[in-house]
Design an enzyme around this catalytic site. Structure first.
Site, short mmCIF file in Angstrom:
data_model
loop_
_atom_site.label_atom_id
_atom_site.label_comp_id
_atom_site.label_asym_id
_atom_site.label_seq_id
_atom_site.Cartn_x
_atom_site.Cartn_y
_atom_site.Cartn_z
N ASN A 211 0.85 -1.19 0.00
CA ASN A 211 0.00 0.00 0.00
C ASN A 211 0.88 1.24 0.00
O ASN A 211 2.11 1.15 0.00
CB ASN A 211 -0.98 -0.02 1.18
CG ASN A 211 -0.24 0.02 2.51
OD1 ASN A 211 0.41 0.98 2.85
ND2 ASN A 211 -0.33 -1.08 3.25
N ASP A 280 -4.39 -6.57 5.36
CA ASP A 280 -5.36 -7.47 5.98
C ASP A 280 -5.29 -8.87 5.37
O ASP A 280 -5.69 -9.84 6.01
CB ASP A 280 -6.77 -6.92 5.81
CG ASP A 280 -6.99 -5.73 6.74
OD1 ASP A 280 -6.56 -5.81 7.89
OD2 ASP A 280 -7.57 -4.72 6.29
N LYS A 290 9.10 -16.66 -10.60
CA LYS A 290 8.34 -15.51 -11.12
C LYS A 290 7.12 -16.00 -11.90
O LYS A 290 7.25 -16.88 -12.76
CB LYS A 290 9.26 -14.68 -12.01
CG LYS A 290 8.65 -13.41 -12.50
CD LYS A 290 9.63 -12.63 -13.35
CE LYS A 290 8.91 -11.49 -14.04
NZ LYS A 290 9.73 -10.89 -15.08
N PHE A 324 -4.86 3.60 14.59
CA PHE A 324 -5.18 4.58 13.55
C PHE A 324 -6.28 3.96 12.69
O PHE A 324 -6.38 2.74 12.59
CB PHE A 324 -3.96 4.83 12.65
CG PHE A 324 -3.07 5.95 13.11
CD1 PHE A 324 -2.29 5.81 14.24
CD2 PHE A 324 -3.02 7.15 12.41
CE1 PHE A 324 -1.46 6.82 14.66
CE2 PHE A 324 -2.19 8.18 12.82
CZ PHE A 324 -1.41 8.02 13.94
N LYS A 338 -13.68 0.28 15.37
CA LYS A 338 -12.33 -0.28 15.58
C LYS A 338 -11.85 0.00 17.01
O LYS A 338 -11.20 -0.85 17.63
CB LYS A 338 -11.33 0.32 14.58
CG LYS A 338 -11.58 -0.19 13.16
CD LYS A 338 -10.68 0.47 12.13
CE LYS A 338 -11.12 0.06 10.72
NZ LYS A 338 -10.40 0.75 9.66
N LYS A 342 -11.07 -3.40 19.02
CA LYS A 342 -9.64 -3.68 19.29
C LYS A 342 -9.24 -3.30 20.72
O LYS A 342 -8.07 -3.37 21.07
CB LYS A 342 -8.77 -2.97 18.25
CG LYS A 342 -9.13 -3.41 16.81
CD LYS A 342 -8.13 -2.99 15.76
CE LYS A 342 -8.68 -3.30 14.37
NZ LYS A 342 -7.65 -3.51 13.35
O1 PMT Z 1 3.05 6.34 6.31
P1 PMT Z 1 2.36 7.59 5.83
O2 PMT Z 1 2.56 7.81 4.34
O3 PMT Z 1 2.70 8.79 6.67
O4 PMT Z 1 0.79 7.35 6.01
C1 PMT Z 1 0.29 7.24 7.31
C2 PMT Z 1 -1.02 6.45 7.37
C3 PMT Z 1 -2.07 7.15 6.53
C4 PMT Z 1 -0.80 5.05 6.86
C5 PMT Z 1 -1.41 6.41 8.88
O5 PMT Z 1 -1.54 7.71 9.36
C6 PMT Z 1 -2.72 5.67 9.09
O6 PMT Z 1 -3.79 6.23 9.02
N1 PMT Z 1 -2.64 4.35 9.38
C7 PMT Z 1 -3.76 3.44 9.55
C8 PMT Z 1 -4.01 2.70 8.28
C9 PMT Z 1 -5.32 1.92 8.30
O7 PMT Z 1 -6.16 2.12 7.50
O8 PMT Z 1 -5.44 1.05 9.26
P2 PMT Z 1 -6.72 0.03 9.36
O9 PMT Z 1 -7.98 0.78 9.43
O10 PMT Z 1 -6.55 -1.03 8.33
O11 PMT Z 1 -6.40 -0.61 10.75
C10 PMT Z 1 -6.84 -0.06 12.01
C11 PMT Z 1 -5.75 -0.25 13.02
O12 PMT Z 1 -5.45 -1.64 13.18
C12 PMT Z 1 -4.44 0.41 12.64
O13 PMT Z 1 -3.87 0.94 13.80
C13 PMT Z 1 -3.60 -0.74 12.08
O14 PMT Z 1 -2.21 -0.53 12.29
C14 PMT Z 1 -4.10 -1.94 12.86
N2 PMT Z 1 -4.09 -3.19 12.09
C15 PMT Z 1 -4.76 -3.31 10.91
C16 PMT Z 1 -4.76 -4.50 10.22
C17 PMT Z 1 -4.06 -5.61 10.75
N3 PMT Z 1 -4.03 -6.75 10.11
N4 PMT Z 1 -3.41 -5.48 11.91
C18 PMT Z 1 -3.42 -4.31 12.59
O15 PMT Z 1 -2.83 -4.20 13.67
#
Ligand code: PMT
Length: 399
Positions: A211, A280, A290, A324, A338, A342
């Protein structure tokens, strides 16, 4: 008792006309209670004598790496070790360039390279030299490594022109030193894990699913937490950013590697801030070779990755957990879900629907949602500023 009582300051003096002002700086530091050890470059001795500094500080002055050692405990690497702060004033363009390049060819540069103490520099030079992109780049590099740069003053310079590059008055420099040495470190002694960047999930030896996260947000948090005294572990997906100063950085690729790195230290952590964009799903089968073009369509089978933060929430004890949520719509609803699912203390809901915020830019536009129902909305702000806001909340919960 002065504000600097008990502090040991190594004062580096380099060869600029402003070197004479370093005498007053040494004197003021001493009056504020500091033990001052002066290291002069050979060029500096053309402007001021060693004797002057020796008389002012009551300490031997170092210039030559190879001079006869009179007191081993205050020579060579020993100065790097004893320093609570290394202050270089004036700092010429030359010393700034050398430090940026990691050169250690005299007593001062060797001490800077060897010290773990904070380093503060007061650049002073001709305006054109100051504005030269090379000097600006070198100063940016020093800042990136966590060094403090004191803004030069503008005015009439010794070379006859008006502009920026004058050494500020000694009283101002000493004030900056006192402010820095007595600054608050609300996260002193705290262990904080920060995740940053995006994980990548291999498809074959040359391709992966990933991503657009660059790590900017997480690196800003890690750097700020270290500045505030925390012991920081940064677990980062692939990123072009250099390791932040004072931060233990572990680079990983996949979600499962990130999970292992975080969980290994979770038990001892005071807080975990998950700013990473974790994949995810991952390809169910990783091709050994490849993948070749064949049909018009290629079907990929994906399987779920562990939800790292969910797992941490399940095992949560003393740890403050911050998540986040980058969303393009229904930001509040999705983020709150979330937060609860979580088991977080708060979540940073990141509105990434417009191009000026979110992935790969320097700003975020966020709302914070807390487990007690409170919500705080912030305007578009620099990730470095947002890092301070998040850490202030973490420190508040920890205290
Ligand atoms: O790196 P940059 O270019 O500065 O960009 C920063 C950012 C936009 C990536 C960051 O600020 C941000 O928003 N990160 C969250 C990305 C996201 O969409 O997370 P999520 O909604 O998929 O997940 C929610 C939370 O669970 C997050 O804290 C994530 O780290 C965590 N998570 C998600 C999926 C997973 N399999 N395990 C996790 O722990």
């Amino acid at each position: 008792m002065g504000a600097l009582t008990g502090k040991k300051i190594v004062l580096g003096v380099t060869g600029g006309i402003a070197a004479y002002k370093a005498v007053e700086i040494a004197s003021r530091l001493r009056k504020a209670g500091a033990e001052v050890h002066v290291i002069m470059t050979r060029e500096a001795t053309e402007f001021v004598t060693e004797l002057t500094f020796r008389e002012i500080t009551g300490q031997p002055v170092s210039v030559d790496m190879w001079a006869k050692v009179t007191n081993f405990n205050v020579e060579h690497i020993a100065l790097a070790t004893l320093a609570d702060l290394v202050l270089i004033a004036p700092a010429t363009a030359n010393i700034i360039a050398k430090i940026a390049a990691g050169i250690a060819d005299d007593m001062l540069t060797t001490t800077v390279l060897a010290t773990k103490a904070p380093v503060m520099l007061a650049p002073a030079m001709n305006t054109n030299m100051y504005e030269n992109p090379v000097t600006q780049g070198n100063m940016a590099e020093l800042r990136r490594r966590g060094m403090q740069l004191i803004e030069p003053a503008s005015g009439h310079l010794a070379c006859g022109i008006e502009g920026k590059g004058r050494l500020p008055e000694p009283v101002q420099i000493v004030q900056e030193v006192m402010d820095f040495m007595t600054r608050e470190q609300p996260l002193q002694g705290r262990r904080i894990i920060v995740t940053a960047g995006g994980t990548i999930e291999p498809l074959d030896p040359v391709r992966y699913l990933g991503n657009r996260s660059t790590g900017k947000m997480g690196y800003a948090i890690a750097a700020e937490a270290a500045r505030q005294g925390a012991e920081v572990l940064l677990v980062s997906g692939p990123s072009n950013l250099p390791n932040p100063a004072g931060v233990r950085t572990v680079r990983i690729q996949t979600a499962r590697e990130m999970q292992a790195a975080v969980e290994a230290e979770y038990g001892e952590a005071d807080a975990v801030i998950m700013s990473a964009a974790v994949a995810d799903y991952r390809p169910k089968n990783v091709a050994a070779d490849k993948i070749k073009k064949s049909d018009d369509e290629l079907v990929l089978h994906l399987e779920r990755n562990p939800d790292i933060l969910f797992g941490l929430g399940q095992q949560k004890q003393q740890q403050v957990l911050v998540g986040f949520a980058a969303e393009t719509c229904n930001v509040e609803e999705y983020a709150k879900k979330k937060l609860t699912k979580k088991n977080l203390d708060f979540i940073v809901a990141n509105d990434v629907s417009s191009k000026d915020a979110g992935f790969a830019v320097d700003n975020n536009r966020v709302q914070l949602y807390f487990r007690d129902g409170r919500a705080e909305k912030y305007p578009l702000m620099a990730k470095a500023e947002l890092a301070k806001v998040i850490l202030e909340k973490v420190a508040g919960i920890l205290s």
